[in-house]
Motif scaffolding. Structure first.
Motif, PDB file in Angstrom:
ATOM      1  N   THR A  60       4.082  -5.491 -10.278  1.00  0.00           N
ATOM      2  CA  THR A  60       3.416  -5.142  -9.930  1.00  0.00           C
ATOM      3  C   THR A  60       3.683  -5.012  -8.264  1.00  0.00           C
ATOM      4  OG1 THR A  60       2.409  -7.005 -11.238  1.00  0.00           O
ATOM      5  CG2 THR A  60       0.873  -6.421  -9.281  1.00  0.00           C
ATOM      6  N   ARG A  61       2.749  -3.964  -7.329  1.00  0.00           N
ATOM      7  CA  ARG A  61       3.112  -3.518  -5.759  1.00  0.00           C
ATOM      8  C   ARG A  61       2.267  -4.829  -4.937  1.00  0.00           C
ATOM      9  NH1 ARG A  61       6.081   1.601  -5.839  1.00  0.00           N
ATOM     10  NH2 ARG A  61       6.481   2.150  -7.888  1.00  0.00           N
ATOM     11  N   ASP A  70       6.237 -12.510  -4.722  1.00  0.00           N
ATOM     12  CA  ASP A  70       4.836 -12.610  -5.701  1.00  0.00           C
ATOM     13  C   ASP A  70       4.944 -12.645  -7.348  1.00  0.00           C
ATOM     14  OD1 ASP A  70       3.890 -11.443  -3.912  1.00  0.00           O
ATOM     15  OD2 ASP A  70       3.509  -9.449  -4.115  1.00  0.00           O
TER      16      ASP A  70
END
Ligand code: G1P
Length: 290
Positions: free
Chosen positions: A222-223, A233
């Protein structure tokens, strides 16, 4: 409790802030006095009991590989010239065969992606991550202190420092829970928050001890902030399953990813050296008086 035996060194960055110096030279090879930045991080890891050193590299980083290898021609020349002092210095720092591994990060997708590239070396053990740009000058090596905390908590550990509110957008920032002035419970983390949204001014410095489960989260890809796969993150996802502790650094951290921080580190380390500290002090005074 599983021991921390492995460390990841993400060294794939281009170092554009130091051009033209870093056109052909990896930024991690820039010297602070007479030792490349990356070697400070490796020495810190070694002092913390790390046995396996995993470098996540990119194109143009072979100087790092050569640095941690034997250099037979140089060693022969030094021996012929009776330079036992230099030989001892080089040999004392050489890793054992098999202690070092290199893996390529094939695309610059962020710090989280770099760490994930090392997953097959880490396997199912907790591991350390050291960012060589963050140089920490302290009496007790920072990672050693973090390993001691990991031995007590068996959880995740990050190094922290207080930053000015206006600087939070340059760092990962924690949301603090219980705080004894040295260690802090980490309740949440956010990467590069705007000062107005930052949950505190306690920023992550580039030292981590992480549980291997993070690799599964990183693998999702996930960016986050800046469109990159952020380590922070995925660290958030570990909160709750294991203790998560922040520890304030003792000593001084130099941001060697910036010119000013790098210069400051050179001066600070030179001033501390017994073989040159007083000369450096004298020259600096003379320069400042000009
Ligand atoms: C990285 C991390 C950030 C941390 C910082 C410490 O950011 O993503 O959480 O606070 O290192 O130096 P970078 O400096 O790569 O932007």
């Amino acid at each position: 409790m599983r021991q921390v035996r492995k460390a990841i060194f993400p060294v794939g960055g281009l170092g554009t802030r130091f051009l033209p110096a870093t056109k052909a030279l990896p930024k991690e090879m820039l010297p602070v006095v007479d030792m490349p930045l990356i070697e400070y991080a490796v020495e810190e890891a070694r002092a913390a009991g790390i046995e396996e050193f995993i470098f996540v590299t990119g194109r143009g980083k072979t100087a790092i590989q050569n640095h941690f290898d034997s250099h037979i021609e140089l060693e022969t020349t030094l021996r012929d010239r009776g330079r036992e002092d230099a030989l001892t210095l080089l040999n004392g720092r050489k890793p054992e065969p098999g202690q070092i591994a290199f893996v390529r990060q094939m695309e610059p997708l962020g710090l989280g992606h770099a760490v994930w590239c090392a997953r097959n070396f880490v396997k199912d053990e907790p591991f350390a991550v050291l960012l060589a740009d963050d140089l920490i000058m302290s009496d007790r090596p920072m990672l050693q202190e973090m390993v001691a905390i990991h031995e007590e908590t068996a959880g995740n550990v990050v190094a922290l420092m207080e930053v000015a509110r206006e600087d939070t957008a340059r760092y990962g920032v924690i949301s603090p829970g219980e705080d004894d002035g040295h260690t802090v419970e980490v309740l949440d983390l956010v990467e590069k928050p705007d000062p107005a949204d930052a949950p505190s001014n306690l920023a992550i410095v580039g030292r981590y001890i992480l549980q291997p489960e993070i690799m599964d989260y990183l693998g999702v890809g996930t960016r986050g902030a800046g469109g990159e796969i952020q380590l922070t993150d995925s660290m958030v996802k570990l909160i709750g399953s294991d203790p998560f502790t922040g520890v304030r650094i003792t000593g001084t951290r130099f941001d060697c990813g910036t010119k000013l921080g790098f210069l400051e580190a050179n001066v600070a380390y030179a001033l501390r050296r017994t073989d040159m500290g007083s000369d450096v002090r004298e020259r600096l005074r003379a320069l400042l008086d000009q």
